[in-house]
Scaffold this motif. Sequence first.
Motif, short mmCIF file in Angstrom:
data_model
loop_
_atom_site.label_atom_id
_atom_site.label_comp_id
_atom_site.label_asym_id
_atom_site.label_seq_id
_atom_site.Cartn_x
_atom_site.Cartn_y
_atom_site.Cartn_z
N LYS A 54 -4.30 7.44 -4.02
CA LYS A 54 -5.70 7.74 -3.63
C LYS A 54 -6.44 6.46 -3.27
O LYS A 54 -6.24 5.41 -3.89
CB LYS A 54 -6.43 8.41 -4.80
N ALA A 55 -7.33 6.57 -2.28
CA ALA A 55 -8.14 5.42 -1.87
C ALA A 55 -8.97 4.93 -3.04
O ALA A 55 -9.48 5.72 -3.84
CB ALA A 55 -9.05 5.82 -0.71
N GLY A 56 -9.07 3.61 -3.16
CA GLY A 56 -9.90 3.03 -4.21
C GLY A 56 -9.19 2.86 -5.53
O GLY A 56 -9.79 2.48 -6.53
N THR A 57 -7.88 3.14 -5.58
CA THR A 57 -7.11 2.96 -6.83
C THR A 57 -6.06 1.87 -6.62
O THR A 57 -5.68 1.56 -5.48
CB THR A 57 -6.38 4.25 -7.25
N SER A 58 -5.60 1.28 -7.74
CA SER A 58 -4.49 0.32 -7.65
C SER A 58 -3.85 0.19 -9.02
O SER A 58 -4.44 0.54 -10.04
CB SER A 58 -4.98 -1.05 -7.16
N LEU A 68 -3.94 4.03 -0.47
CA LEU A 68 -4.45 3.98 0.90
C LEU A 68 -5.08 5.29 1.33
O LEU A 68 -5.63 5.40 2.43
CB LEU A 68 -3.31 3.65 1.88
N GLY A 69 -4.98 6.33 0.47
CA GLY A 69 -5.52 7.63 0.85
C GLY A 69 -4.58 8.37 1.80
O GLY A 69 -3.41 8.02 1.95
N ASP A 70 -5.14 9.36 2.47
CA ASP A 70 -4.39 10.23 3.39
C ASP A 70 -3.85 9.42 4.58
O ASP A 70 -4.62 8.78 5.29
CB ASP A 70 -5.35 11.32 3.87
N ALA A 71 -2.54 9.49 4.78
CA ALA A 71 -1.92 8.72 5.86
C ALA A 71 -2.45 9.14 7.23
O ALA A 71 -2.56 8.32 8.14
CB ALA A 71 -0.40 8.88 5.83
N LYS A 72 -2.79 10.41 7.38
CA LYS A 72 -3.26 10.90 8.69
C LYS A 72 -4.68 10.44 8.98
O LYS A 72 -5.13 10.48 10.11
CB LYS A 72 -3.17 12.42 8.73
N LYS A 73 -5.40 10.03 7.94
CA LYS A 73 -6.80 9.61 8.15
C LYS A 73 -6.97 8.11 7.92
O LYS A 73 -8.05 7.66 7.55
CB LYS A 73 -7.72 10.38 7.19
N PHE A 74 -5.88 7.35 8.07
CA PHE A 74 -5.98 5.92 7.78
C PHE A 74 -6.62 5.18 8.95
O PHE A 74 -5.95 4.74 9.88
CB PHE A 74 -4.61 5.34 7.43
N ASP A 75 -7.94 5.04 8.90
CA ASP A 75 -8.70 4.39 9.97
C ASP A 75 -9.29 3.07 9.47
O ASP A 75 -8.97 2.60 8.37
CB ASP A 75 -9.80 5.33 10.47
N ALA A 76 -10.16 2.49 10.29
CA ALA A 76 -10.75 1.19 9.95
C ALA A 76 -11.49 1.25 8.61
O ALA A 76 -11.41 0.33 7.79
CB ALA A 76 -11.69 0.74 11.06
N ALA A 77 -12.21 2.35 8.37
CA ALA A 77 -12.98 2.47 7.12
C ALA A 77 -12.03 2.53 5.92
O ALA A 77 -12.29 1.91 4.87
CB ALA A 77 -13.87 3.70 7.17
N ALA A 78 -10.92 3.26 6.06
CA ALA A 78 -9.95 3.38 4.97
C ALA A 78 -9.26 2.03 4.73
O ALA A 78 -8.98 1.65 3.58
CB ALA A 78 -8.92 4.45 5.30
N GLY A 86 0.82 -1.21 0.00
CA GLY A 86 0.00 0.00 0.00
C GLY A 86 0.85 1.25 0.00
O GLY A 86 1.93 1.28 0.59
N ILE A 87 0.36 2.29 -0.70
CA ILE A 87 1.01 3.61 -0.63
C ILE A 87 -0.06 4.67 -0.34
O ILE A 87 -1.16 4.62 -0.86
CB ILE A 87 1.78 3.97 -1.93
N HIS A 88 0.33 5.62 0.51
CA HIS A 88 -0.58 6.73 0.82
C HIS A 88 -0.44 7.82 -0.23
O HIS A 88 0.52 7.83 -1.01
CB HIS A 88 -0.25 7.31 2.20
N GLU A 89 -1.35 8.76 -0.18
CA GLU A 89 -1.24 9.94 -1.02
C GLU A 89 -0.02 10.77 -0.61
O GLU A 89 0.43 10.67 0.53
CB GLU A 89 -2.50 10.83 -0.85
N GLY A 90 0.51 11.54 -1.52
CA GLY A 90 1.62 12.45 -1.20
C GLY A 90 2.94 11.72 -1.03
O GLY A 90 3.81 12.15 -0.28
N ARG A 91 3.09 10.56 -1.74
CA ARG A 91 4.36 9.83 -1.75
C ARG A 91 4.76 9.33 -0.36
O ARG A 91 5.95 9.27 -0.01
CB ARG A 91 5.47 10.75 -2.29
N VAL A 92 3.75 9.03 0.47
CA VAL A 92 4.03 8.47 1.80
C VAL A 92 3.90 6.94 1.71
O VAL A 92 2.84 6.43 1.38
CB VAL A 92 3.02 9.01 2.85
N PHE A 93 5.01 6.23 1.98
CA PHE A 93 5.02 4.78 1.83
C PHE A 93 5.00 4.08 3.19
O PHE A 93 5.66 4.52 4.13
CB PHE A 93 6.28 4.32 1.07
N GLY A 94 4.26 3.00 3.30
CA GLY A 94 4.34 2.14 4.48
C GLY A 94 5.65 1.37 4.45
O GLY A 94 6.41 1.45 3.47
N VAL A 95 5.90 0.61 5.52
CA VAL A 95 7.18 -0.10 5.65
C VAL A 95 7.42 -1.05 4.48
O VAL A 95 8.51 -1.07 3.89
CB VAL A 95 7.24 -0.88 6.99
#
Length: 497
Positions: free
Chosen positions: A58-62, A81-91, A24-33
Amino acid sequence: MTTLKFSIRSDAPEGATTPCLVVGIHEGRVFGVAAQGIDAKSGGALGRLVDSGDASGKAGTSIVLFGLPGIAAERVLVVGLGDAKKFDAAAYHRAVNEAGRALKALPVASAYSTLTSLDVAGRDDAWKVRTAALAADAHAYRYTATFKPKDAPKTPQLQAIDFLASSASAGRALAEAGAIAAGVRFARELGNLPPNICNPSYVAAQAKQIAETHAGVTLEVLEREDMAKLGMGSLLGVAQGSSNPPKLVVLQWQGKGDQSRPYALVGKGITFDSGGLSLKPGAGMEEMKFDMGGAAGVLGAFLAAVELKLPLNLVCIVPAVENMPDGNAYRPSDILTSMSGLTIEVLNTDAEGRLILCDALTYAQKFDPEVIIDAATLTGACVIALGKHASGLMTKDDDLAEQLLAAGTQTHDRAWRLPLWDDYQGQLESGFADVANIGGKNAGAITAGCFLARFTNGRRWAHLDIAGTAWDEGRKGLATGRPVPLLVQYLIDRCAQ
Ligand code: BES
Ligand code: MN
Ligand code: ZN
């Protein structure tokens, strides 16, 4: 109906051999581990993908990358994954669903998902694994039963999925996911089958198969004559217009010895609802093959509970009936005498669900259950009120409401409570019987619940109106398997207490 095979894995994503690695990757070039590791080992492939504008996060893309240099996986599925700061259960939900959707379309037999290693506020590994597994399985399901048999597909189809996780609790999550997925698939298949196959006898045969393939499960099927002896005049009134005889299915699971009171699940099993003499309009009538969604749901939940060998007693009661117009059909103005003794004035033969459920609810009390939960595609009014996202929950018991709502939130099989105040009971008054079977145009979901309440004798009971949630809209809409996840989670939670 086999589900995907789920496993836990913990080898480093960049070195992992698999037909498809999911990161998964977040918006704004923010990558998970995991994405960071892939980016580093591949010489910055993910960074370039974002810089070029090919991926946004963006959420919903791949997007699928094939044969990345330095990476062992054949391909990498990059999920937004969408916005990293708003990554909650729904996201997280959205991300694992997008992964499931994309994986189904790829020519891979297995995949390795690292999405389960993302941090989700307030959720543990077990939740993340179970949620990802159920989403993947829901997408992998295909309905094939009534198509001309096709040659085996030339490309591989997804059969197994591994999840990146380490904690021991994730193992239990896999077992739960496997059982819930099996229950959901069972419910979906039963719902999707056409009513000329899935009639009351077919429902009974499916219950028989559950009983025969699971040690410790007992089955009783009541026939028309048995129900007549018990005085189930309300259920039999609905059934009399159909040449497919009614069945009352009673499955029992004794996971906790004989002394403990059972949990009772009751499901509306109208295998086709034409409306009867109060005939439904032609447009959309075909959707009424799904009117046994409650039955499918409680049978699926029962199956999952048994596969998990839950340490509780369970009784699953399914009135399976077809509602048809016919020379022998029941009529508007008929008075039916229910098993409880209460008489019912039929003002609309299309309000048939409550008429079969009331006798099933009376019958359920013979087991002196701890609690009764019914599930039913009961009212169009519930769909108007809550749409396709939430099931309607009605109960007078606040603790039970809280437990069921929590189980729905936990599994994203959500319900929303409607009031069951006695103030609504007046709408059901009849001049010719103890109760009328319709309550007018106001609050149709609630008056249906109020009708059922009259047959529960003040017991702990909850009603789930799943008219909006049991199947997806449209001509190709499929059964969803709801409320299997909610019900199974509720039962799992009871065992943990
Ligand atoms: N099975 C239907 C409810 C239904 C309608 C479910 C549309 C899903 C989508 C039920 O038997 C029914 O016909 N209910 C009537 C009740 C009315 C006659 C009081 C309804 O909702 O219109
Ligand atoms: Mn109806
Ligand atoms: Zn119906």
